[in-house]
Design an enzyme around this catalytic site. Sequence first.
Site, PDB file in Angstrom:
ATOM      1  N   ASP A 107      15.067  -4.921 -24.771  1.00 49.81           N
ATOM      2  CA  ASP A 107      14.752  -5.184 -26.188  1.00 49.81           C
ATOM      3  C   ASP A 107      15.956  -5.711 -26.956  1.00 49.81           C
ATOM      4  O   ASP A 107      15.803  -6.548 -27.858  1.00 49.81           O
ATOM      5  CB  ASP A 107      14.209  -3.911 -26.849  1.00 49.81           C
ATOM      6  CG  ASP A 107      12.775  -3.617 -26.406  1.00 49.81           C
ATOM      7  OD1 ASP A 107      12.124  -4.536 -25.875  1.00 49.81           O
ATOM      8  OD2 ASP A 107      12.317  -2.472 -26.579  1.00 49.81           O
ATOM      9  N   GLU A 164      23.966  -3.360 -19.429  1.00 55.83           N
ATOM     10  CA  GLU A 164      24.417  -4.691 -19.881  1.00 55.83           C
ATOM     11  C   GLU A 164      23.550  -5.194 -21.034  1.00 55.83           C
ATOM     12  O   GLU A 164      23.341  -6.396 -21.189  1.00 55.83           O
ATOM     13  CB  GLU A 164      24.347  -5.708 -18.739  1.00 55.83           C
ATOM     14  CG  GLU A 164      25.134  -5.307 -17.518  1.00 55.83           C
ATOM     15  CD  GLU A 164      26.557  -5.784 -17.553  1.00 55.83           C
ATOM     16  OE1 GLU A 164      26.978  -6.306 -18.613  1.00 55.83           O
ATOM     17  OE2 GLU A 164      27.238  -5.607 -16.540  1.00 55.83           O
ATOM     18  N   GLY A 174       0.827  -1.207   0.000  1.00 52.18           N
ATOM     19  CA  GLY A 174       0.000   0.000   0.000  1.00 52.18           C
ATOM     20  C   GLY A 174       0.858   1.252   0.000  1.00 52.18           C
ATOM     21  O   GLY A 174       1.925   1.297  -0.615  1.00 52.18           O
TER      22      GLY A 174
END
Length: 403
Positions: free
Chosen positions: A386, A382, A358
């Site tokens: 993608d 590194e 929360g």
Amino acid sequence: MQSNTSNIQKSAREDRYQHHDYYGIDELLSEEHLLAREATRQWVKSEVSPIIEAYADRAECPTHLFKGLAEIGAYGPSLPAKYGCGGMDEIAYGIIMSELERGDSGIRSMASVQGSLVMYPIYKYGSEEQRMKYLPKLASGELIGCFGLTEPDYGSNPSDMITNIKDDGDAYILNGAKMWITNSPVADIAVVWAKDEAGIIRGLIVERGMKGFTAPEIHGKWSLRASITGELVFEDVRVPKSNLLPNVQGLKGPLGCLSKARYGIAWGAIGAALDCYDSALRYSQERIQFGKPIGGFQLTQKKLAEMITEITKAQLLAWRLGTLANNGKATPAQISMAKRNNVHMALEIAREARQIHGGMGITNEYPVMRHMMNLETVLTYEGTHDIHLLITGMDVTGFNAFK
Ligand code: TGC
Ligand code: FAD
């Protein structure tokens, strides 16, 4: 009267991390692995957890921990003992990275840059003289190193780098700039990748104090705040030819080091995920809403059940990758898959864990938001999420999407 929330706040300040091994993976580990894990875990509990929130809050690197990391053997654990390193296997190296990242991704970064991106290239591509000169001092933390590949205009595409060296008798003249370099402002040496006059990428060891070499700090990071990051600027720096790494040419030099470091991150990210899960699980048992612990609600259970499922899958992936690596069979593409999967898994878990906490989840009373912010960097450095996907895509289809 003290509220339930403030009770939770108070107790959360200590590191109450418990071991989580849902599939009995410990049975696959050796005595050496378990000892390495225990030593690293105890060190993180006593040296990292009590201070990390304050350092992250101040955006300050706890540089005093460089020595402690050396003492627990976190620098090059799988490099040979002959050079002052651990001489352990790749699974031990992975386990140490996981325990360190359970503390903080920035602490794991301090170790993985030193071991995988500075010591490894000197070991793998250096001369025996260079190994003997640098490795024992790096392993003991007497010297701190950094790794310069990324440039302001060339991140995912390092092959187009413009940093260069020109022959000048017994030295090379180095010009150019590197960007986003972990540890650079405090490093004694930098392993730097630059193009020679034929356009071939070469590795050099550049030392602090060489004329024309500076390493200004990069400020303003919302992620990896307890890790120090900087630039490397080279203006006609004369680097002795004896500092050239003689045994590699081309982009496969730095990419070979990245394989080693990405492997460590595939394990490391599990540590951050486990810390988030551990904190969320405990919070779900202690936090009462609607008259019962929030862990009793099905939606909270769904989150926790999916977290431990994903962590377990990541642990199995890492363990299998470690077994392949121990046999010299882990391919760069397999390492990319594990780095990508496990970091993404950890980031998703950090986000879910934040929800379970929360409002408290956004504070530094709990480690979750710090891990989440750190993992945004880990997802990018590194090799980005993608880029690793495209490496897998290339491996399975045979088509190169980069060219
Ligand atoms: P490409 O033509 O595919 O490859 C060039 C040569 O390298 C070989 N190779 C590898 N060797 C070892 N390990 C690997 N992972 C390798 N990947 C490729 C390849 O076989 C070839 O060899 P050869 O003999 O034929 O010359 O190169 P490309 O220019 O097309 O690039 C491919 C690509 C995009 C995958 C690569 O450039 C890449 O991985 N880009 C991402 C860059 C990156 O990861 N940068 C990281 C900087 S360091 C960092 O972030 C440290 S953070 C540290 C911390 O704080 O923890
Ligand atoms: P870019 O390459 O500009 O990418 C921007 C976006 O474009 C990304 O989403 C990327 O995935 C996407 N993209 C790029 N190419 C393609 C493509 N072909 N197809 C689809 N999408 C694409 N580097 C070092 O050398 N040493 C270090 O020690 C180091 N430490 C770091 C520490 C921190 C805190 C950070 C943030 C970075 C560090 N890095 C280091 C740099 C890091 O490796 C780079 O940030 C990373 O490789 C991405 O490069 P970039 O930031 O230039 O992004």
